[in-house]
Design a protein around this motif. Structure first.
Motif, mmCIF file in Angstrom:
data_model
loop_
_atom_site.group_PDB
_atom_site.id
_atom_site.type_symbol
_atom_site.label_atom_id
_atom_site.label_comp_id
_atom_site.label_asym_id
_atom_site.label_seq_id
_atom_site.Cartn_x
_atom_site.Cartn_y
_atom_site.Cartn_z
ATOM 1 N N ARG A 24 -7.162 66.465 45.619
ATOM 2 C CA ARG A 24 -8.411 67.117 45.220
ATOM 3 C C ARG A 24 -8.189 68.428 44.486
ATOM 4 N N HIS A 25 -7.049 69.073 44.762
ATOM 5 C CA HIS A 25 -6.794 70.384 44.162
ATOM 6 C C HIS A 25 -5.364 70.430 43.590
ATOM 7 N N PRO A 26 -5.098 69.620 42.562
ATOM 8 C CA PRO A 26 -3.746 69.601 41.986
ATOM 9 C C PRO A 26 -3.351 70.926 41.363
ATOM 10 N N GLU A 27 -4.343 71.755 41.028
ATOM 11 C CA GLU A 27 -4.033 73.075 40.470
ATOM 12 C C GLU A 27 -3.506 74.034 41.524
ATOM 13 N N ARG A 28 -3.700 73.700 42.810
ATOM 14 C CA ARG A 28 -3.243 74.563 43.899
ATOM 15 C C ARG A 28 -2.016 74.025 44.620
ATOM 16 N N LEU A 29 -1.909 72.684 44.695
ATOM 17 C CA LEU A 29 -0.829 72.081 45.477
ATOM 18 C C LEU A 29 -0.302 70.848 44.760
ATOM 19 N N GLU A 30 1.008 70.803 44.564
ATOM 20 C CA GLU A 30 1.654 69.693 43.857
ATOM 21 C C GLU A 30 2.732 69.085 44.747
ATOM 22 N N LEU A 31 2.629 67.787 44.990
ATOM 23 C CA LEU A 31 3.674 67.078 45.726
ATOM 24 C C LEU A 31 4.817 66.760 44.779
ATOM 25 N N VAL A 32 6.029 67.210 45.120
ATOM 26 C CA VAL A 32 7.173 67.017 44.220
ATOM 27 C C VAL A 32 8.226 66.081 44.797
ATOM 28 N N SER A 33 8.146 65.784 46.092
ATOM 29 C CA SER A 33 9.173 64.929 46.681
ATOM 30 C C SER A 33 8.683 64.373 48.015
ATOM 31 N N VAL A 34 9.199 63.191 48.366
ATOM 32 C CA VAL A 34 8.866 62.523 49.628
ATOM 33 C C VAL A 34 10.155 62.153 50.333
ATOM 34 N N VAL A 35 10.198 62.430 51.637
ATOM 35 C CA VAL A 35 11.332 62.026 52.469
ATOM 36 C C VAL A 35 10.780 61.129 53.572
ATOM 37 N N GLU A 54 13.440 58.530 42.052
ATOM 38 C CA GLU A 54 14.587 59.426 42.247
ATOM 39 C C GLU A 54 14.187 60.743 42.914
ATOM 40 N N ASP A 55 12.877 60.994 42.990
ATOM 41 C CA ASP A 55 12.391 62.174 43.696
ATOM 42 C C ASP A 55 12.026 61.859 45.156
ATOM 43 N N CYS A 56 12.352 60.669 45.592
ATOM 44 C CA CYS A 56 12.046 60.240 46.955
ATOM 45 C C CYS A 56 13.343 59.939 47.694
ATOM 46 N N TYR A 57 13.369 60.272 48.966
ATOM 47 C CA TYR A 57 14.604 60.184 49.741
ATOM 48 C C TYR A 57 14.353 59.445 51.056
ATOM 49 N N ALA A 58 15.362 58.672 51.462
ATOM 50 C CA ALA A 58 15.256 57.919 52.710
ATOM 51 C C ALA A 58 15.737 58.729 53.903
ATOM 52 N N SER A 59 16.468 59.811 53.662
ATOM 53 C CA SER A 59 17.004 60.603 54.775
ATOM 54 C C SER A 59 16.899 62.087 54.467
ATOM 55 N N ILE A 60 16.825 62.884 55.525
ATOM 56 C CA ILE A 60 16.758 64.331 55.325
ATOM 57 C C ILE A 60 18.094 64.873 54.814
ATOM 58 N N ASP A 61 19.185 64.210 55.133
ATOM 59 C CA ASP A 61 20.482 64.665 54.625
ATOM 60 C C ASP A 61 20.508 64.595 53.098
ATOM 61 N N ASP A 62 20.025 63.463 52.554
ATOM 62 C CA ASP A 62 20.002 63.318 51.098
ATOM 63 C C ASP A 62 19.069 64.356 50.471
#
Length: 410
Positions: A24-35, A54-62
């Motif tokens: 709803r507010h992309p000007e305030r908050l942008e999702l850049v990666s998913v784990v 390539e911006d998404c990760y299966a593990s927190i280590d990665d």
């Protein structure tokens, strides 16, 4: 205004609710990666926000090895996996918005608080009751001083029986060692709200409760270990067949793989999954009934009852003050003054069906964004410092329940 870049660790139901703010507010908050270790959830989140894989990760280590350029991290993992990603996010210099409960032990909660102070980052805890219009109105009335000082509070949480069997008997919150005791897993919201409204620290607690009903020895004669095999299923109020297959309730978190339907997933759960088990033949150990008593430093007395044997699904509060009283059930809030018996009634029934906890989920994200960008009104009320006491009280209450002792809060 500055736009905050955020990463989500854990892409389940609660994370998706909070990230609606970014839609709803992309000007305030942008999702850049998913784990997220579960591929279907990781892909769904990526598609929803147009992220490259390539911006998404299966593990927190990665993820931490990649050193992603971001300002903040939203932790929405299962609660037994809160501590490590939170600590590593703080160490990496990210601000953190952390789904409740904070962690699994009092010591872990305190370690997160200390690390946040050491690294100078904001850690917010998702106590959404502080951001819900109904509960905010209670706080407003109390803080106005018009009704004098609080003498006592009676508060109860009505946990609908379907929610109880789905989440705390068959489900992911059924074992205290894997997640947390019931008081923490479900009701740290309530304790946080009560301490917030009362405006005083807790001096001592006592608690009683047990796993009284959802036990193997309570199983009716002729019952089976799975509902689809049970001769008494048609009469059982806890039937998984009735809940999931016939009524189609509590299925929104069932992952549906590509090429399959929700009916396929339900049938598989009933045949072999955790949600098809008889409630009397599960591996659950959390309480199904509990009462907590608190004495605060300012003398206020609080009683809190957790009740799961009900079709209701709301919180009720009755606050007794020196000049009046407040009582409500999340739908109607009534404020009465002793002088002239003056009464005000606030109707919140229109909020009951509104999504995102009547906007509270979105409000807490907005305040978190404001706090880390130092925007107007940028003070987050549910910081780790303000939230820690509710968790300490809950852990000490569990000690009291197990030992029968009244516990002094140090």
């Amino acid at each position: 205004m500055q736009r905050v870049k955020i990463v989500v660790i854990g892409a389940g139901n609660r994370t998706n609710k909070y990230m609606e703010y970014a839609k709803r507010h992309p000007e305030r908050l942008e999702l850049v990666s998913v784990v997220e270790p579960v591929e279907i959830r990781r892909r769904n989140m990526a598609e929803r926000f147009g992220l490259k894989m390539e911006d998404c990760y299966a593990s927190i280590d990665d993820f931490f090895a990649a050193k992603v350029d971001a300002d903040a991290v939203l932790i929405g993992t299962p609660e037994d996996k809160h501590f490590e990603p939170t600590m590593r996010s703080i160490d990496a210099g990210y601000h953190v918005l952390l789904e409740k409960p904070i962690a699994q032990t009092k010591e872990e909660c305190l370690a997160i608080q200390q690390n946040a102070h050491r690294q100078g980052v904001v850690v917010g805890v998702c106590h959404v009751l502080r951001f819900h219009p109904y509960f905010m109105k209670i706080k407003e009335v109390v803080d106005s001083g018009a009704l004098g000082e609080i003498i006592s509070i009676n508060h109860y949480a009505e946990i609908n029986i379907d929610r109880m069997t789905h989440s705390y008997v068959r489900g992911l919150w059924s074992q205290s060692k894997k997640t947390n005791p019931m008081l923490i897993a479900k009701c740290c919201h309530d304790i946080d709200f009560l301490l917030w409204v009362a405006g005083s620290k807790c001096r001592r607690v006592s608690s009683f409760g047990s796993l009284r009903w959802f036990r193997e020895e309570r199983a009716p004669e002729g019952s089976a270990k799975r509902c689809i095999d049970c001769s008494v299923e048609k009469q059982c109020p806890y039937s998984a067949v009735n809940l999931y297959k016939e009524r189609k309730e509590w299925i929104r978190n069932f992952d549906v793989p590509e090429g399959r339907t929700i009916d396929d997933v339900i049938d598989e759960e009933l045949r072999s999954g955790r949600f098809g088990r008889c409630v009397h033949h599960c591996d659950n150990d959390v309480v199904d009934n509990q009462i907590l008593n608190m004495e605060l430093e300012n003398g206020t007395l609080i009683s809190f009852v957790v009740n799961a044997f009900t079709r209701n699904d709301f919180r009720g509060t009755h606050i007794k003050l020196t000049h009046g009283e407040i009582d409500g059930n999340e739908t109607t809030l009534r404020v009465r003054r002793f002088r002239d018996n003056e009464e005000q009634v606030f109707d919140f029934s229109g909020l009951c069906s509104q999504p995102f906890h009547a906007g509270a989920d979105l409000n807490i994200v907005e305040e978190f964004v404001n706090s880390i960008t130092r925007s107007a009104n940028g003070i987050l009320s549910s910081t780790i410092d303000s939230s820690i006491e509710s968790h300490v009280v809950c852990y000490e209450a569990e000690t009291s329940r197990l030992t029968g002792q009244t516990i002094e809060i140090k």
